[in-house]
Design a protein around this motif. Structure first.
Motif, PDB file in Angstrom:
ATOM      1  N   MET A   1       0.841  -1.164   0.000  1.00 48.88           N
ATOM      2  CA  MET A   1       0.000   0.000   0.000  1.00 48.88           C
ATOM      3  C   MET A   1       0.897   1.241   0.000  1.00 48.88           C
ATOM      4  SD  MET A   1      -2.763   1.188   2.892  1.00 48.88           S
ATOM      5  CE  MET A   1      -3.707  -0.283   2.728  1.00 48.88           C
ATOM      6  N   PRO A   2       0.611   2.216  -0.841  1.00 47.78           N
ATOM      7  CA  PRO A   2       1.475   3.400  -0.880  1.00 47.78           C
ATOM      8  C   PRO A   2       1.391   4.217   0.410  1.00 47.78           C
ATOM      9  CG  PRO A   2      -0.457   3.702  -2.266  1.00 47.78           C
ATOM     10  CD  PRO A   2      -0.481   2.285  -1.769  1.00 47.78           C
ATOM     11  N   VAL A   3       2.333   5.132   0.560  1.00 44.98           N
ATOM     12  CA  VAL A   3       2.321   6.034   1.708  1.00 44.98           C
ATOM     13  C   VAL A   3       0.977   6.752   1.713  1.00 44.98           C
ATOM     14  CG1 VAL A   3       3.404   8.044   2.758  1.00 44.98           C
ATOM     15  CG2 VAL A   3       4.817   6.362   1.557  1.00 44.98           C
ATOM     16  N   GLN A   4       0.330   6.755   2.866  1.00 43.07           N
ATOM     17  CA  GLN A   4      -0.972   7.408   2.989  1.00 43.07           C
ATOM     18  C   GLN A   4      -0.817   8.718   3.751  1.00 43.07           C
ATOM     19  OE1 GLN A   4      -4.272   4.631   3.909  1.00 43.07           O
ATOM     20  NE2 GLN A   4      -2.607   3.161   4.102  1.00 43.07           N
ATOM     21  N   PHE A   5      -1.579   9.713   3.336  1.00 41.22           N
ATOM     22  CA  PHE A   5      -1.519  11.028   3.964  1.00 41.22           C
ATOM     23  C   PHE A   5      -2.771  11.252   4.789  1.00 41.22           C
ATOM     24  CE2 PHE A   5       1.327  11.096   0.427  1.00 41.22           C
ATOM     25  CZ  PHE A   5       2.428  11.770   0.924  1.00 41.22           C
ATOM     26  N   ILE A   6      -2.565  11.767   5.987  1.00 40.98           N
ATOM     27  CA  ILE A   6      -3.660  11.991   6.934  1.00 40.98           C
ATOM     28  C   ILE A   6      -3.709  13.477   7.259  1.00 40.98           C
ATOM     29  CG2 ILE A   6      -4.461  11.570   9.283  1.00 40.98           C
ATOM     30  CD1 ILE A   6      -3.086   8.847   9.179  1.00 40.98           C
ATOM     31  N   ARG A   7      -4.918  14.024   7.219  1.00 31.81           N
ATOM     32  CA  ARG A   7      -5.117  15.404   7.651  1.00 31.81           C
ATOM     33  C   ARG A   7      -6.095  15.486   8.814  1.00 31.81           C
ATOM     34  NH1 ARG A   7      -4.177  15.827   2.164  1.00 31.81           N
ATOM     35  NH2 ARG A   7      -2.345  17.066   1.703  1.00 31.81           N
ATOM     36  N   ASP A   8      -6.893  14.452   8.987  1.00 30.09           N
ATOM     37  CA  ASP A   8      -7.899  14.412  10.049  1.00 30.09           C
ATOM     38  C   ASP A   8      -7.330  13.651  11.253  1.00 30.09           C
ATOM     39  OD1 ASP A   8     -10.044  13.921  11.752  1.00 30.09           O
ATOM     40  OD2 ASP A   8     -11.363  13.192  10.163  1.00 30.09           O
ATOM     41  N   PRO A   9      -7.230  14.299  12.427  1.00 30.86           N
ATOM     42  CA  PRO A   9      -6.666  13.623  13.613  1.00 30.86           C
ATOM     43  C   PRO A   9      -7.362  12.311  13.972  1.00 30.86           C
ATOM     44  CG  PRO A   9      -6.861  15.968  14.016  1.00 30.86           C
ATOM     45  CD  PRO A   9      -7.540  15.705  12.699  1.00 30.86           C
ATOM     46  N   PHE A  43      10.177   7.894   2.776  1.00 32.81           N
ATOM     47  CA  PHE A  43       8.989   7.072   2.996  1.00 32.81           C
ATOM     48  C   PHE A  43       8.525   6.406   1.705  1.00 32.81           C
ATOM     49  CE2 PHE A  43       9.144   9.470   6.830  1.00 32.81           C
ATOM     50  CZ  PHE A  43       8.703   8.565   7.777  1.00 32.81           C
ATOM     51  N   HIS A  44       8.649   7.099   0.587  1.00 34.32           N
ATOM     52  CA  HIS A  44       8.297   6.477  -0.695  1.00 34.32           C
ATOM     53  C   HIS A  44       9.271   5.338  -1.018  1.00 34.32           C
ATOM     54  CE1 HIS A  44       4.961   8.997  -1.766  1.00 34.32           C
ATOM     55  NE2 HIS A  44       5.676  10.097  -1.564  1.00 34.32           N
ATOM     56  N   ASP A  45      10.551   5.528  -0.735  1.00 39.29           N
ATOM     57  CA  ASP A  45      11.532   4.448  -0.931  1.00 39.29           C
ATOM     58  C   ASP A  45      11.213   3.260  -0.028  1.00 39.29           C
ATOM     59  OD1 ASP A  45      12.868   5.998  -2.785  1.00 39.29           O
ATOM     60  OD2 ASP A  45      14.482   6.586  -1.404  1.00 39.29           O
ATOM     61  N   ALA A  46      10.869   3.543   1.228  1.00 37.98           N
ATOM     62  CA  ALA A  46      10.522   2.470   2.169  1.00 37.98           C
ATOM     63  C   ALA A  46       9.290   1.722   1.674  1.00 37.98           C
ATOM     64  CB  ALA A  46      10.281   3.039   3.560  1.00 37.98           C
ATOM     65  N   ASP A  47       8.338   2.448   1.111  1.00 37.65           N
ATOM     66  CA  ASP A  47       7.135   1.798   0.589  1.00 37.65           C
ATOM     67  C   ASP A  47       7.492   0.814  -0.514  1.00 37.65           C
ATOM     68  OD1 ASP A  47       4.264   1.421   0.141  1.00 37.65           O
ATOM     69  OD2 ASP A  47       4.666   2.497  -1.726  1.00 37.65           O
ATOM     70  N   GLN A  53       4.966  -5.068   4.171  1.00 33.96           N
ATOM     71  CA  GLN A  53       5.155  -5.524   5.549  1.00 33.96           C
ATOM     72  C   GLN A  53       4.848  -4.457   6.593  1.00 33.96           C
ATOM     73  OE1 GLN A  53       9.188  -7.011   5.846  1.00 33.96           O
ATOM     74  NE2 GLN A  53       9.101  -7.685   3.729  1.00 33.96           N
ATOM     75  N   VAL A  54       4.790  -3.200   6.160  1.00 33.62           N
ATOM     76  CA  VAL A  54       4.642  -2.074   7.074  1.00 33.62           C
ATOM     77  C   VAL A  54       3.665  -1.070   6.477  1.00 33.62           C
ATOM     78  CG1 VAL A  54       5.869  -0.150   8.178  1.00 33.62           C
ATOM     79  CG2 VAL A  54       7.010  -2.338   7.882  1.00 33.62           C
ATOM     80  N   SER A  55       2.812  -0.489   7.309  1.00 29.72           N
ATOM     81  CA  SER A  55       1.943   0.601   6.871  1.00 29.72           C
ATOM     82  C   SER A  55       2.666   1.917   7.136  1.00 29.72           C
ATOM     83  CB  SER A  55       0.617   0.584   7.640  1.00 29.72           C
ATOM     84  OG  SER A  55      -0.100  -0.591   7.366  1.00 29.72           O
ATOM     85  N   LEU A  56       2.642   2.803   6.150  1.00 32.65           N
ATOM     86  CA  LEU A  56       3.350   4.083   6.244  1.00 32.65           C
ATOM     87  C   LEU A  56       2.374   5.243   6.085  1.00 32.65           C
ATOM     88  CD1 LEU A  56       6.196   2.970   3.869  1.00 32.65           C
ATOM     89  CD2 LEU A  56       6.493   3.410   6.303  1.00 32.65           C
ATOM     90  N   TYR A  57       2.409   6.162   7.036  1.00 28.66           N
ATOM     91  CA  TYR A  57       1.516   7.324   7.020  1.00 28.66           C
ATOM     92  C   TYR A  57       2.312   8.595   7.272  1.00 28.66           C
ATOM     93  CZ  TYR A  57      -2.280   3.964   7.745  1.00 28.66           C
ATOM     94  OH  TYR A  57      -3.162   2.914   7.631  1.00 28.66           O
ATOM     95  N   VAL A  58       1.819   9.686   6.704  1.00 30.83           N
ATOM     96  CA  VAL A  58       2.343  11.014   6.986  1.00 30.83           C
ATOM     97  C   VAL A  58       1.153  11.861   7.419  1.00 30.83           C
ATOM     98  CG1 VAL A  58       3.476  13.065   6.069  1.00 30.83           C
ATOM     99  CG2 VAL A  58       4.208  10.796   5.306  1.00 30.83           C
ATOM    100  N   VAL A  59       1.227  12.398   8.638  1.00 33.23           N
ATOM    101  CA  VAL A  59       0.186  13.292   9.145  1.00 33.23           C
ATOM    102  C   VAL A  59       0.609  14.708   8.769  1.00 33.23           C
ATOM    103  CG1 VAL A  59      -1.015  14.152  11.178  1.00 33.23           C
ATOM    104  CG2 VAL A  59      -0.375  11.739  11.038  1.00 33.23           C
TER     105      VAL A  59
END
Length: 103
Positions: A1-9, A43-47, A53-59
């Protein structure tokens, strides 16, 4: 799953809950510090390497999950089984170490 971006707490809690299924890394960033985190490419490289194996998010809202405070921004945290396991301050080597520990 690609890096996901979060804006809502509220979505941060959902992402942390998802760490019951696989480790989750959340990078907390305040847009007042710049349009995007300089670690975004990391984070894109890690994805590409460990995204299955890991979920990646950026708030991207200036929100940081308690017990941390906005004074600690930017901060990267590793969650596993719904709990914070480790954090890394704004330093490329420390963030990369945290990403490596997730797998």
């Amino acid at each position: 799953m690609p890096v996901q971006f979060i804006r809502d707490p509220h979505q941060v809690g959902e992402a942390i809950s998802g760490s019951d299924l696989k480790p989750t890394i959340i990078h907390y960033w305040n847009p007042a510090m710049g349009d995007e985190s300089p670690f975004l490419s990391m984070f894109h490289d890690a994805d590409e390497q460990i995204g299955s194996q890991v979920s990646l998010y950026v708030v991207e809202s200036g929100f940081i999950n308690p017990p941390h405070s906005t004074d600690e921004l930017p901060l990267t945290a590793l969650y596993d089984n719904g709990k914070e396991k480790q954090t890394a301050p704004f330093h490329p080597d420390l963030v990369q170490d945290l990403i490596n520990q997730a797998v």
